[in-house]
Design a protein around this motif. Structure first.
Motif, PDB file in Angstrom:
ATOM      1  N   THR A 104      -4.884  -4.576  -1.095  1.00  0.00           N
ATOM      2  CA  THR A 104      -4.378  -3.334  -1.667  1.00  0.00           C
ATOM      3  C   THR A 104      -3.834  -3.637  -3.058  1.00  0.00           C
ATOM      4  O   THR A 104      -3.448  -4.775  -3.339  1.00  0.00           O
ATOM      5  CB  THR A 104      -3.294  -2.715  -0.777  1.00  0.00           C
ATOM      6  OG1 THR A 104      -3.047  -1.381  -1.214  1.00  0.00           O
ATOM      7  CG2 THR A 104      -1.982  -3.492  -0.837  1.00  0.00           C
ATOM      8  N   VAL A 112      -6.036   0.780   1.836  1.00  0.00           N
ATOM      9  CA  VAL A 112      -6.374  -0.639   1.959  1.00  0.00           C
ATOM     10  C   VAL A 112      -7.896  -0.769   1.958  1.00  0.00           C
ATOM     11  O   VAL A 112      -8.608   0.080   2.476  1.00  0.00           O
ATOM     12  CB  VAL A 112      -5.804  -1.291   3.245  1.00  0.00           C
ATOM     13  CG1 VAL A 112      -4.296  -1.358   3.184  1.00  0.00           C
ATOM     14  CG2 VAL A 112      -6.259  -0.569   4.497  1.00  0.00           C
ATOM     15  N   VAL A 171      -4.047   3.154   5.456  1.00  0.00           N
ATOM     16  CA  VAL A 171      -3.542   2.091   6.340  1.00  0.00           C
ATOM     17  C   VAL A 171      -2.728   2.650   7.508  1.00  0.00           C
ATOM     18  O   VAL A 171      -2.765   2.116   8.616  1.00  0.00           O
ATOM     19  CB  VAL A 171      -2.754   1.034   5.521  1.00  0.00           C
ATOM     20  CG1 VAL A 171      -1.473   1.603   4.926  1.00  0.00           C
ATOM     21  CG2 VAL A 171      -2.437  -0.194   6.364  1.00  0.00           C
ATOM     22  N   ALA A 187       0.853  -1.207   0.000  1.00  0.00           N
ATOM     23  CA  ALA A 187       0.000   0.000   0.000  1.00  0.00           C
ATOM     24  C   ALA A 187       0.881   1.247   0.000  1.00  0.00           C
ATOM     25  O   ALA A 187       0.571   2.247  -0.650  1.00  0.00           O
ATOM     26  CB  ALA A 187      -0.921  -0.002   1.218  1.00  0.00           C
TER      27      ALA A 187
END
Lengths: 386, 386
Positions: B311, B296, B338, B289
């Motif tokens: 992701t 995410v 995230v 990510a």
């Protein structure tokens, strides 16, 4: 490519190999590592190579399908480092595109790969001179000299450490023009061998870049002390081989200076003193010496048996320390670069050391009575005006 | 100035105080610390001050002659850190020039000083509102919120943490516009006092810069957990006082947003899950990510009772993980930053946590059943296209 391997083993191998991956390479492919799965050997090889230094690590793997692929070193290393070691990892390439799929206990990861044929070939030393060394001895030789080589790329051959083999002995040498470190290893050079053409290792020498040898020292630090290291070299290339790892390095070209002539054999003055006491005193004085030119002055005479260490950083401050020593010779006044002194003091293995000198403008020697035949650290004094 | 003090105590105090010394100050004097020796109190005070944050540490000293002097913080700190603690240090100013002399067991150091009157005065809060807090509670309040404040200087009041006193309660609040952390402390606020003018602390609030409070949290980490911290504040300035230390900070101006209205009170969906399992899964997915936009995606339904986290970093790779959860509500698809998720998860004290939400475009809440009344972490989802 399709294989199963241990997360722990793979993670460890990636950490080793990543040391040879350039952080900002001139050619983008050098950001990558090469994975080579060999079904016959049941082995996964990983290679990092920056065109000067190469590291290869091999780990056991149950390979269902052989194959070779290049992957971004940092991303792949980060992913593997975070995965669980509960079950073996499965690594395979998806035929549909150029992606590698990693399956772990809890998740699935896909990473874009690069065709392996763009990755430069790791040089192999064929028919080179083989020498066997114990890890412990080689580490000692490197630690005692690496720091003394030059950081100045213009100094070419002085940016490396010189390895000189004389029969069953290995001499490690480094100098930057201001100081010189020489360590002679008489143990642990287990085999001065003969190569396939019948050439022996007697009086062979090679100079290798400091950077390569620093990485070698790091890698070997994790080895058992008696581990057998095989060194193979020929013109242009050297190769260190042990257990599951290989380190290759280009050699430095040029003629290494004849350093033996620089080392004085007779001394008018000697200071015998406690190594740690001198390190502590120098580290204190270095705080102020570091604010101007790193110069510390030593004053000593046989009456007081005290060594006075002082520094003066104009407009900022001054410092002086004294330690008890055993002094022989005419009264002494000499100045040194404090960092050069500290570098040398830190690698002497004995606790009682000797500083030997003749005059304030000729080379001084740091050594120890126990090591006098094996380790010599020569340091040029700094000229000071009073 | 002439005094004797312990090297250990002085070194510790200098480490504390140096946190308030600017590394590249606009005014050169701010590179310095102020030493103030008081013969009557038998005390040496040290002050560091960058015009926003000030730290004062006091240590016992046998002061023969009172005096005040400013010294370069870094150099003085380095010298003291390296000295021996075998005997007390003697510190005195040489009348002949502007030098301070430090005498230790083994050596003598002189450092150029600066006249003390150039050093800016540390603000003092007089007649402010006094509040008493336990170190442990205050640390908890700061750790649970500091990370959520804004780093963007343009956001002014949001670059701080808001402290809201309601009788015997303290609410710590921070938001950067994308997430909001609120921790209510009901214990350890031992005295909502009354100041000299008879004004009580009921419903008083102050917003302090994150940087000052980060240093406060650091300093307090070394304190006994029940240590009594006194907070005094008035318009423009706050002062934390405990044992031998004082931290002063400017306050942030402006009206803090009315955050209570932002927190939803009803939720259509709830995910109950193991905090550590989610952290581990997010940290793995975060590797990929982080290569694109930190987004995410969560997918969850009550049939599988699995939370799927994924992701997709275009051209680089993709990742997916799943963990077992207890889900209630209509099938859920929602995306988050995230790092924002991880920040919040790391400060929740319970191991079983709840994610509460209503829709993919309205705020979600991270909390725990045990803490639901005391800690709320609100996070705005990220809009995604499929």
């Amino acid at each position: 490519m399709k294989l199963l391997c241990s997360q722990t083993e793979l993670h460890k191998s990636l950490q080793f190999v990543s040391r040879a991956v350039a952080t900002r390479p001139t050619i983008p492919i050098l950001n990558n590592i090469l994975l080579n799965a060999d079904a016959r050997k049941g082995q996964l090889s990983i290679i990092g190579f920056d065109l000067s230094l190469g590291i290869q690590a091999n780990l056991p793997a149950s390979v269902e399908e052989s194959g070779t692929v290049a992957l971004p070193s940092r991303l792949f290393g980060e992913i593997i480092s975070k995965l669980s070691d509960e079950t073996p990892l499965s690594i395979s390439n998806l035929n549909s595109n150029n992606q590698i799929e990693i399956n772990s206990f809890s998740g699935t990861y896909q990473v874009s790969s690069i065709p392996a044929d763009i990755f430069p070939k790791l040089p192999v030393v064929e028919n080179g001179i083989p020498i066997r060394l114990e890890a412990e001895s080689l580490i000692r030789g490197l630690r005692a000299t690496l720091f003394a080589s030059s950081n100045d790329e213009a100094k070419q051959i002085l940016t490396g450490v010189h390895l000189q083999f004389n029969g069953q002995e290995l001499e490690c040498v480094a100098t930057d023009g201001h100081r010189l470190a020489v360590l002679r290893l008489t143990h642990g050079v287990t085999d001065a061998g003969v190569n396939e053409s019948g050439v022996t290792t007697e009086n062979y020498a090679v100079t290798l870049p400091t950077r390569s040898l620093k990485e070698l020292e790091r890698l070997l630090s994790g080895c058992p002390s008696k581990e057998d290291i095989k060194l193979l070299y020929n013109e242009g290339q050297a190769m260190f081989i042990w257990s599951n790892q290989t380190l290759t390095s280009r050699t430095l070209e040029g003629i290494y200076p004849s350093y033996q002539n620089l080392i004085p054999t007779h001394f008018a003055q000697s200071i015998t003193l406690d190594r740690k006491a001198l390190i502590v005193a120098l580290e204190r004085v270095a705080v102020l010496a570091g604010k101007s030119n790193n110069i510390v002055k030593f004053i000593c005479d046989s009456e007081s048996n005290k060594l006075y260490i002082s520094t003066d950083a104009q407009d900022i401050g001054s410092a002086s320390e004294s330690i008890t020593v055993d002094f022989n010779g005419a009264p002494l006044q000499i100045a040194f670069n404090v960092q050069y002194l500290l570098d040398g003091l830190k690698v002497i293995a004995d606790e009682i050391i000797q500083i030997l000198c003749n005059a304030s403008d000729t080379p001084a020697i740091l050594t120890s009575q126990a090591e006098v035949r094996n380790f010599t650290y020569l340091i040029m004094p700094v000229q000071i005006r009073d």
